[in-house]
Write a protein that holds these residues in place. Sequence first.
Motif, PDB file in Angstrom:
ATOM      1  N   THR A  33      68.063  77.419  12.260  1.00 22.79           N
ATOM      2  CA  THR A  33      66.717  77.858  11.894  1.00 22.79           C
ATOM      3  C   THR A  33      65.909  78.227  13.129  1.00 22.79           C
ATOM      4  N   SER A  34      66.102  77.473  14.230  1.00 25.56           N
ATOM      5  CA  SER A  34      65.331  77.756  15.434  1.00 25.56           C
ATOM      6  C   SER A  34      65.681  79.101  16.050  1.00 25.56           C
ATOM      7  N   ILE A 249      55.889  69.252  15.406  1.00 26.63           N
ATOM      8  CA  ILE A 249      56.903  69.767  14.485  1.00 26.63           C
ATOM      9  C   ILE A 249      56.303  69.938  13.096  1.00 26.63           C
ATOM     10  N   TRP A 250      55.580  68.923  12.636  1.00 24.44           N
ATOM     11  CA  TRP A 250      54.940  69.009  11.322  1.00 24.44           C
ATOM     12  C   TRP A 250      53.911  70.136  11.297  1.00 24.44           C
ATOM     13  N   GLU A 252      53.688  72.932  13.085  1.00 28.90           N
ATOM     14  CA  GLU A 252      54.304  74.266  13.080  1.00 28.90           C
ATOM     15  C   GLU A 252      54.962  74.568  11.737  1.00 28.90           C
ATOM     16  N   SER A 253      55.632  73.561  11.161  1.00 25.66           N
ATOM     17  CA  SER A 253      56.424  73.806   9.957  1.00 25.66           C
ATOM     18  C   SER A 253      55.577  73.816   8.693  1.00 25.66           C
ATOM     19  N   TYR A 257      53.440  77.075   8.647  1.00 26.47           N
ATOM     20  CA  TYR A 257      54.541  77.619   7.835  1.00 26.47           C
ATOM     21  C   TYR A 257      55.514  78.442   8.665  1.00 26.47           C
ATOM     22  N   ASP A 258      55.634  78.106   9.941  1.00 25.22           N
ATOM     23  CA  ASP A 258      56.575  78.768  10.836  1.00 25.22           C
ATOM     24  C   ASP A 258      57.728  77.805  11.088  1.00 25.22           C
ATOM     25  N   PHE A 259      58.728  77.835  10.206  1.00 30.76           N
ATOM     26  CA  PHE A 259      59.831  76.885  10.308  1.00 30.76           C
ATOM     27  C   PHE A 259      60.750  77.192  11.482  1.00 30.76           C
ATOM     28  N   GLY A 262      58.942  75.466  14.322  1.00 31.02           N
ATOM     29  CA  GLY A 262      59.034  74.022  14.095  1.00 31.02           C
ATOM     30  C   GLY A 262      60.423  73.487  14.387  1.00 31.02           C
ATOM     31  N   SER A 263      61.447  74.237  13.992  1.00 26.07           N
ATOM     32  CA  SER A 263      62.820  73.814  14.277  1.00 26.07           C
ATOM     33  C   SER A 263      63.127  73.895  15.764  1.00 26.07           C
TER      34      SER A 263
END
Length: 292
Positions: A33-34, A249-250, A252-253, A257-259, A262-263
């Motif tokens: 995902t990253s 992390i929370w 960003e994700s 909503y940018d997973f 966040g990853s």
Amino acid sequence: MWTINRFPGLWLLPALLPVILMTVYPIGHALWTSLHEVMILFPGEPFVGLRNYGRVVASNYFQDALRNSLVFTLFAAPSVVILGTLIALFLQRRFFGSHVVRSIVLLPWVLPGAISAVLWVWVFHPSFGILNGIMRDLGLIEDSILWLTNPRTALMAVTFAHVWTQIPFAVVLMMAALSTINSETLEAAAIDCRNPLKRFRYIIFPEIKAMIVVLLVYNALIAFTSYDLVYAMTGGGPGTATTLLSFQIWRESFSMYDFGAGSAVAFIVVVISAALIVAITRALPSDLFAGD
């Protein structure tokens, strides 16, 4: 039968499969995902390579979060181990009400992180908090200290609360390690050596040094990846004073909503955590586990 004899590793499959499913797969999926642009608001998952990492590392919030996480870990992990060892040594003694005291010491361990956070928010409350009240009664302060809203004291307050929640687990493991020491050895040491510091250094410490290392590594990882207590107490504020990498992390994700980003932060945390383990173990004396 011949297959099992030739490949004894097959006996480990029942234990390895859950580890692979719950550890290796999530880390692999986070890495995948990253390297892609994964955003709920925009369809598609195009491959972007290391762009997410570059964007995350170059941002100001990442530098603040990384610094806060390292400072938080540097103070929290050794404090938990030292205080846990001292409390375990005290609770090993026989005195009236020792069983009650042991139960009370374990209380912070059974409380969920959110409840512990609420308790400490009230302790650090500027107007009604017990800490400011005690300090005013002792004449140490005149005006209330804004523990959780002052950037200079917020991280210290959160670190103190985190240490309080983690001490019981350290106490349990240290008491288990102390219980393995031969009682006759301790009695002889008490007679031959009246100095408690020397008795701990030469008699007790060699017997529990392995547990101390395990606790140090464990608490370093727990502190570096801490999230719930910080989120409930300060929400990462004021500003970025208590923003940790796990909290980022929370954000960003599930806030941006940018997973993908966040990853990227999550995988950076994995790499730094592995580096912390290597750094701690290499910093220890080479003969620490000699004879174990």
